[in-house]
Structure formats: C-alpha cells, structure tokens
Design a protein around this motif. Structure first.
Motif, PDB file in Angstrom:
ATOM      1  N   GLY A   4       7.694  20.462  -1.328  1.00  0.00           N
ATOM      2  CA  GLY A   4       7.187  20.128  -2.659  1.00  0.00           C
ATOM      3  C   GLY A   4       7.733  18.841  -3.220  1.00  0.00           C
ATOM      4  N   ARG A   5       8.668  18.213  -2.507  1.00  0.00           N
ATOM      5  CA  ARG A   5       9.213  16.937  -2.977  1.00  0.00           C
ATOM      6  C   ARG A   5       8.388  15.800  -2.387  1.00  0.00           C
ATOM      7  NH1 ARG A   5      15.338  14.357  -2.551  1.00  0.00           N
ATOM      8  NH2 ARG A   5      14.663  12.182  -2.660  1.00  0.00           N
ATOM      9  N   PRO A   6       8.001  14.809  -3.195  1.00  0.00           N
ATOM     10  CA  PRO A   6       7.194  13.698  -2.664  1.00  0.00           C
ATOM     11  C   PRO A   6       8.030  12.719  -1.847  1.00  0.00           C
ATOM     12  CG  PRO A   6       7.645  13.336  -4.990  1.00  0.00           C
ATOM     13  CD  PRO A   6       8.200  14.695  -4.657  1.00  0.00           C
ATOM     14  N   PHE A   7       7.429  12.208  -0.775  1.00  0.00           N
ATOM     15  CA  PHE A   7       8.010  11.130   0.026  1.00  0.00           C
ATOM     16  C   PHE A   7       7.063   9.933  -0.065  1.00  0.00           C
ATOM     17  CE2 PHE A   7      10.299  14.759   1.486  1.00  0.00           C
ATOM     18  CZ  PHE A   7      11.506  14.292   1.984  1.00  0.00           C
ATOM     19  N   ARG A   8       7.375   8.847   0.657  1.00  0.00           N
ATOM     20  CA  ARG A   8       6.559   7.650   0.604  1.00  0.00           C
ATOM     21  C   ARG A   8       6.031   7.287   1.986  1.00  0.00           C
ATOM     22  NH1 ARG A   8       5.212   6.336  -4.476  1.00  0.00           N
ATOM     23  NH2 ARG A   8       4.820   4.189  -3.781  1.00  0.00           N
ATOM     24  N   LYS A   9       4.857   6.701   2.011  1.00  0.00           N
ATOM     25  CA  LYS A   9       4.307   6.124   3.234  1.00  0.00           C
ATOM     26  C   LYS A   9       3.252   5.101   2.838  1.00  0.00           C
ATOM     27  CE  LYS A   9       0.500   9.352   4.154  1.00  0.00           C
ATOM     28  NZ  LYS A   9      -0.087  10.273   5.159  1.00  0.00           N
ATOM     29  N   CYS A  64       0.824  -1.223   0.000  1.00  0.00           N
ATOM     30  CA  CYS A  64       0.000   0.000   0.000  1.00  0.00           C
ATOM     31  C   CYS A  64       0.852   1.264   0.000  1.00  0.00           C
ATOM     32  CB  CYS A  64      -0.949   0.000   1.200  1.00  0.00           C
ATOM     33  SG  CYS A  64      -0.134  -0.108   2.820  1.00  0.00           S
ATOM     34  N   SER A  65       2.108   1.146  -0.449  1.00  0.00           N
ATOM     35  CA  SER A  65       3.000   2.306  -0.493  1.00  0.00           C
ATOM     36  C   SER A  65       2.476   3.333  -1.494  1.00  0.00           C
ATOM     37  CB  SER A  65       4.411   1.855  -0.890  1.00  0.00           C
ATOM     38  OG  SER A  65       5.271   2.957  -1.036  1.00  0.00           O
ATOM     39  N   THR A  66       2.511   4.589  -1.107  1.00  0.00           N
ATOM     40  CA  THR A  66       2.027   5.658  -1.973  1.00  0.00           C
ATOM     41  C   THR A  66       2.831   6.932  -1.728  1.00  0.00           C
ATOM     42  OG1 THR A  66       0.050   6.873  -2.678  1.00  0.00           O
ATOM     43  CG2 THR A  66       0.305   6.504  -0.327  1.00  0.00           C
ATOM     44  N   SER A  67       2.768   7.851  -2.668  1.00  0.00           N
ATOM     45  CA  SER A  67       3.466   9.137  -2.527  1.00  0.00           C
ATOM     46  C   SER A  67       2.642  10.085  -1.677  1.00  0.00           C
ATOM     47  CB  SER A  67       3.716   9.752  -3.908  1.00  0.00           C
ATOM     48  OG  SER A  67       4.547   8.934  -4.690  1.00  0.00           O
ATOM     49  N   TYR A  68       3.331  10.947  -0.958  1.00  0.00           N
ATOM     50  CA  TYR A  68       2.645  11.991  -0.196  1.00  0.00           C
ATOM     51  C   TYR A  68       3.600  13.154   0.011  1.00  0.00           C
ATOM     52  CZ  TYR A  68       5.099  11.290   4.267  1.00  0.00           C
ATOM     53  OH  TYR A  68       6.046  11.236   5.249  1.00  0.00           O
ATOM     54  N   TYR A  69       3.031  14.289   0.435  1.00  0.00           N
ATOM     55  CA  TYR A  69       3.826  15.484   0.654  1.00  0.00           C
ATOM     56  C   TYR A  69       3.733  15.868   2.127  1.00  0.00           C
ATOM     57  CZ  TYR A  69       3.822  15.783  -4.422  1.00  0.00           C
ATOM     58  OH  TYR A  69       3.994  15.515  -5.749  1.00  0.00           O
ATOM     59  N   PRO A  70       4.823  15.708   2.893  1.00  0.00           N
ATOM     60  CA  PRO A  70       4.785  16.060   4.316  1.00  0.00           C
ATOM     61  C   PRO A  70       4.501  17.546   4.507  1.00  0.00           C
ATOM     62  CG  PRO A  70       6.766  14.794   3.755  1.00  0.00           C
ATOM     63  CD  PRO A  70       6.138  15.206   2.484  1.00  0.00           C
ATOM     64  N   THR A  97      11.307   4.307   4.742  1.00  0.00           N
ATOM     65  CA  THR A  97      10.348   4.541   5.813  1.00  0.00           C
ATOM     66  C   THR A  97       9.796   5.948   5.655  1.00  0.00           C
ATOM     67  OG1 THR A  97      10.017   4.468   8.218  1.00  0.00           O
ATOM     68  CG2 THR A  97      12.111   5.345   7.433  1.00  0.00           C
ATOM     69  N   SER A  98       8.874   6.333   6.529  1.00  0.00           N
ATOM     70  CA  SER A  98       8.271   7.664   6.428  1.00  0.00           C
ATOM     71  C   SER A  98       8.973   8.643   7.360  1.00  0.00           C
ATOM     72  CB  SER A  98       6.780   7.605   6.779  1.00  0.00           C
ATOM     73  OG  SER A  98       6.607   7.271   8.149  1.00  0.00           O
ATOM     74  N   LEU A  99       8.875   9.917   7.045  1.00  0.00           N
ATOM     75  CA  LEU A  99       9.477  10.939   7.901  1.00  0.00           C
ATOM     76  C   LEU A  99       8.828  10.946   9.279  1.00  0.00           C
ATOM     77  CD1 LEU A  99      10.020  14.081   5.615  1.00  0.00           C
ATOM     78  CD2 LEU A  99      11.756  12.734   6.803  1.00  0.00           C
ATOM     79  N   GLU A 100       7.510  10.753   9.330  1.00  0.00           N
ATOM     80  CA  GLU A 100       6.818  10.755  10.621  1.00  0.00           C
ATOM     81  C   GLU A 100       7.319   9.634  11.527  1.00  0.00           C
ATOM     82  OE1 GLU A 100       4.241  12.949   7.763  1.00  0.00           O
ATOM     83  OE2 GLU A 100       5.414  11.098   7.714  1.00  0.00           O
ATOM     84  N   GLU A 101       7.620   8.470  10.947  1.00  0.00           N
ATOM     85  CA  GLU A 101       8.145   7.351  11.727  1.00  0.00           C
ATOM     86  C   GLU A 101       9.508   7.696  12.306  1.00  0.00           C
ATOM     87  OE1 GLU A 101       8.440   3.349  13.278  1.00  0.00           O
ATOM     88  OE2 GLU A 101       6.794   4.662  12.702  1.00  0.00           O
ATOM     89  N   ILE A 102      10.362   8.317  11.513  1.00  0.00           N
ATOM     90  CA  ILE A 102      11.697   8.713  11.981  1.00  0.00           C
ATOM     91  C   ILE A 102      11.591   9.731  13.102  1.00  0.00           C
ATOM     92  CG2 ILE A 102      13.840   9.853  11.336  1.00  0.00           C
ATOM     93  CD1 ILE A 102      13.556   6.984  10.319  1.00  0.00           C
TER      94      ILE A 102
END
Length: 608
Positions: A510-515, A489-495, A581-586
């Motif tokens: 403006g750069r996409p990350f993954r979660k 269920c990995s998808t792009s998102y913008y923190p 991994t996601s930024l929120e997890e870090i």
C-alpha cells in the motif's frame, strides 16, 4: 504561418543538431509578442534593421522572416527560436532520426502536405506533430480526431515539413544525400596515419567518399552526445544496423542501405589503424577523436560473421569518469568502512561484479584517493582506459608475452606502495597477487564474481590456499549498475505483492514507489542514467576464521547478516525505497545472486 503583421517564413534546412538541443520553449505572456519584438529584445535585430525589412516587405510582398534570413540579418535557427517564443510552443529543425516513418500511416502524405504537418514520434497515447501553424487549435483538434491520440504540436518551417513528408512518403530516403549535407569536421581524428589507398578499387573510392566518412562521423558524434558506452556496427540482410548501448541497453540509431557495409567497416578500420584487407580474423584497434569539443578515446574490435564483419566501438569519455569516491553512490556508512580498509598499509582489496558493472571506475576512484607525491602507485590493465596523474600505468600485451603475471613480477622490483591489477583471471596472476599483498604491498584488483562472498570461492578455485587468502584479504566490494528513474516521466505506482515479497518489503503493502512511464527524453524506457549499488564485505576476524576453514559461501553470508553487513539486493532495495530507482530494476540486476545462494544451500543440505 500568419501573424498580425503577416510575418511568416518559408525556408529549407536540414538540421545538424540533436532534437533536445534544438527545442525551445517560450514563457507565457500577457499578449502574443511579434517576432520582431523578440528578435530585438534578444539582441538579434536592431530597430533600424526591422524598419528596413518592413519597408522592403511592403514593396516586395515577401514575408518578413524570409527577408531577414535571405539578407543574412538573422539565421534560420535564430528565427525558429524567436517564432517559437512568440507562439509559446517548442520549435524544431527536422532531421533523419527524429521522425518515425511508420507514423505517416496515421495521416497520409496528401493530408500532411495539405495541412503542412508531419507526425514525428509517439509515446503511449501522445503524438508529437511538427506543424507550420502549431497555434491553429482547430487544426490540432482535427488531427487528434483523425488519429485518436493526444496531440503535442511543435513548430517547424513549412518547406522543412514538406521536404520530409515527400522523402518518407516515397519510401526512398537517400541517406547519401542526407550525409553529404553534414560537416566532415564534426569529428576530427587525432594522429591519423597516412593511408596509401589504391585508387583503382571501388572500395577505396567508397571509403574516401564524403557520405561514408560523414556517416561514421555522425555515429561517433551521436554516441558521444547521447552518453553511449558502445557503438555496434552489424551486417544485416537489409544493410547495416548501427546500435548504441546507453545505460546498459542497446538502442538502434540508424539502418543504412544495402551495399554500404564494407565501406563503413573499412572507414572505421582505417582510422583505427587496422588491416582493412584482413576480413577473416578478429582485430583490435584504437583511435582518439575530437568530438563535441573534447578528446575521446575509442577501442575498436572486429569480428567476422556469416554476413560480414561486425564492429564494436567502445567509447571512453573522460566526462563520464567520476573519480571522486563520494560521487559513486556509496552510502555514507559503507563509504567510511571502505575508505578505512583501503588505507590499510598492506593486504588485498577486491572489486567484483560482471562485465560493465563499473569495477574499473571504482578502482580509479580508489587510486584517486590514494595517489600523492609520497606514494608509488603502479597499475597493470588490459587496456588502460583512462590516464591518471601520478599513477604509473602499464598495458598488458599478450602477443609479446607481457601478461598480467609477468608484468606483476616486474612491478614488485619497482618499489611499489600500491599495485592495481585490472583483472585476476588465472591461477598464476592470483598466486603472485597474494604473495605481493603478504609482503607489505597494498593490492587492488577486480574479479568476476556475482557478490562479495563469492570472491572467496573464486580465489580458492584458482588454487589459492585458504590459509594464504585468509591472511591477505582485507575486504571485497561487489557492485552493480542500476538504471535510475527518468525525471521527465517519473510517477507513483504500487508494486504487486510478489515484487514486495521478493524485495523483502511485504510490510510496505500500500505504500507508493516511483518509476518512469516512458517519454521522448528517455527513449520510452522510463530510465535515464545509472547509479551504483555496492555491497562491502569487511573481513573481520570471524570472517577470516571461516575463510581459513574453507567454509561454503552461504555460511559466510549468514555471518555477514549477523554482523549487519547488507547484501547487494538489500543495498539496492534501500535505493528503491529512497525513490532513486524502481524495485523491479533492483530485482532484475540482483536476481542471479539469489539463484546461486539457493543452489549452494541446496547442495550443502544434500551433502549433509
């Protein structure tokens, strides 16, 4: 179920395998394939057997699938696979734990029986529904209109569906009836001692009863298959709650009815060689089982609570132990520095982090790198979690006075080259460890601190003189375990801007990350599996001078930054940028470090 040759089947079954291992998917074909063709192509049926079954079908009027199963020509599982392949859908045998009973409110029991469907689970706006006719598109559209959800149909046998509709609609699921259908040999206890139970006690009869034995077996087997690190068996006003810790997060497995808790606890205590009559004091036990075809060590801990005894079972599965250092997750540059420090002939290397952060695994990987016929390696552990070849492992036993410090003193008379201490937890152990590392021994140990510089202050808090620590310490590894993104269920998102700012990535707006968005595979968490985040503080001459002078932690951190040694958070952010991994997890797993750094810096400014 209707096909061109009126091939259909109605069978009763209770699944004994997990959902994901029972699901099957057929590739699209130019025309729908008949079940007989699929069975023949896969070697489950011969042409003669098919002709014989079709002949019997014409005379008896029975359905082809029913005839094949009743005659023993094919099994229910094989037939389910083949039917699913014909229809191009997934197929499943229903069992407890796969169905959310609350979802029956979306379609009442009468409708489910009439339509031969049952809602299984819901992930966001998608509802997975087991259907006897999953190829019936008008029926799929009808269910979608009634529920307002996107429908994912899967194949299940009609009688299997009706069985669970009636069970869950009645609100009275008989867990005893379910458990007695399971095999007692799914989990085998190794080296079990004979128990002389009193047959007059109801408790002994309950413990020896098949349902209780099978419930415990199911809990253990499911934990092994799902990769759980711990099983929590907890008393509750409504019965017994059984939860797993998977990827660091607790998830509920089952909730048994009232009246079974004492029997469940006693069963676990018996196989763990604990005293079932003692319910007022905490106890510890261990057991080795064979589950899923391999030996698993379990550590059992009991704790008396107001509602009864709570058990926690630690699952030690060698399959989950990665002893190759290259597999741990170190960046290449960091790993090279760590190996160089590890191979120094004497001195101390510390591995720090909170409980459950993988410190023991890192130490075992270090020992795997060092062990050889020419090296005498001795460890002191509490407990010994995994046995390693060419390593002499000693388990602490405080009850008889075999403490870390006492064992360590004895080890020094065993001509060791490398010593590993499971944990430096008191002043005496710290003092002996420092002396050993200063007298020509290579010392590895774990410590409970939140980052690498924090190990210095932790050792001095245990009255280790700074001048001794500066001479003995070679390096410190700090680590965390971060959940990785579920590939399903990995998808792009913008923190948001605040997350980017906290991660030090304000320039990446403006750069996409993954979660992960959440799916059935990851239990709707968006994460599956974990990987290590590592900070390595190499003790350079400049760091030694700061340790010798008793400098505060934030000054050590400043010097590390000037030497381009990254902090734990900075190392984790690199993993998020690489989409592991996601930024929120870090930010979540490294949050405490920022708080401590700010508090220490404020204290130093106030003192000045």
């Amino acid at each position: 179920m209707d096909h061109k040759n009126k091939e259909s089947v109605q069978t009763n079954s209770i699944a004994e395998t997990p959902f994901d291992s029972e699901m099957v998917q057929e590739q699209s074909a130019s025309r729908p394939r008949l079940v007989g063709e699929v069975l023949i192509s896969e070697g489950h049926l011969t042409h003669d057997q098919l002709e014989q079954a079709l002949t019997e079908q014409r005379t008896s009027g029975k359905k082809l699938g029913e005839l094949l199963v009743s005659s023993g020509t094919v099994s229910e599982s094989v037939l389910l696979h083949s039917l699913a392949r014909c229809l191009g859908v997934k197929g499943i045998k229903l069992r407890h734990g796969l169905i959310d009973p609350h979802l029956l409110s979306l379609l009442d029991a009468e409708q489910c029986e009439r339509l031969k469907v049952i809602p299984m689970f819901r992930v966001h706006g998608r509802l997975t529904v087991a259907m006897a006719e999953p190829q019936n598109l008008p029926l799929v559209d009808q269910i979608a209109a009634r529920t307002g959800l996107q429908i994912l149909p899967v194949l299940a046998f009609e009688n299997n569906i009706l069985e669970y509709v009636r069970k869950y609609s009645s609100g009275d699921v008989d867990i005893n009836e379910f458990l007695t259908t399971l095999s007692e040999t799914d989990v085998e206890v190794v080296e079990r001692e004979a128990i002389d139970d009193d047959p007059t006690t109801d408790l002994s009869q309950m413990v020896d009863g098949s349902p209780i034995v099978n419930l415990v077996n199911v809990a253990m087997l499911s934990a092994v298959k799902d990769g759980a690190s711990d099983i929590h068996i907890e008393p509750d006003k409504g019965g017994t709650r059984i939860r797993y810790r998977i990827d660091g997060t607790l998830r509920e497995l089952m909730h048994s009815p009232i009246g079974m808790h004492s029997a469940i606890v006693s069963r676990v205590k018996i196989i763990g060689k604990m005293d079932i009559s003692e319910k007022r004091l905490p106890q510890e036990g261990r057991v080795r089982i064979i589950a899923d075809g391999r030996e698993i060590d379990l550590r059992v801990s009991s704790l008396p609570t107001l509602l009864g005894e709570k058990l926690v079972i630690r699952v030690l599965d060698k399959k989950n132990l990665s002893v190759r250092m290259e597999d741990l997750g170190f960046r290449t540059e960091l790993l090279d520095r760590f190996k160089k420090t590890l191979k120094l002939p004497h001195g101390m290397l510390l591995v720090t982090g909170p409980t459950g952060s993988g410190k023991t695994t890192t130490l075992y990987s270090a020992l795997d790198l060092l062990r050889s016929p020419e090296t005498n390696i001795v460890t002191v552990e509490d407990p010994v979690e995994y046995q390693l070849d060419m390593v002499n492992q000693v388990q602490v036993h405080d009850a008889i006075g075999l403490s870390f410090a006492r064992t360590l003193r004895s080890i020094l008379r065993q001509d060791p080259d490398v010593i590993m201490i499971g944990e430096i937890r008191d002043e005496e152990t710290a003092s002996v460890a420092i002396q050993a590392s200063l007298t020509g021994h290579s010392m590895l140990a774990t410590l409970h601190t939140n980052d690498a510089p924090g190990a210095i202050s932790r050792m001095t808090d245990m009255n280790v003189e700074p001048y001794l620590l500066s001479a003995a310490l070679n390096g410190v590894v700090a680590q965390r375990l971060a959940r990785t993104i579920c590939p399903g269920c990995s998808t792009s998102y913008y923190p948001c801007e605040q997350v980017l700012q906290d991660a030090g990535l304000s320039h990446m707006t403006g750069r996409p990350f993954r979660k992960g968005t959440g799916c059935a595979t990851c239990h709707d968490s968006g994460c599956k599996g974990r990987m290590g985040i590592y900070e390595f503080m190499e003790v350079t001459p400049e760091i030694r001078r700061l340790i010798y002078a008793g400098a505060p932690k934030h000054k050590v951190r400043s010097l590390l930054s000037s030497q381009n040694q990254l902090s734990l958070r900075e190392e984790g952010v690199k993993l998020a940028v690489a989409h592991h991994t996601s930024l929120e997890e870090i930010l979540s797993v490294t949050k405490i470090d920022d708080i401590e750094d700010e508090q220490e810096a404020d204290s130093s400014r106030s003192a000045a």
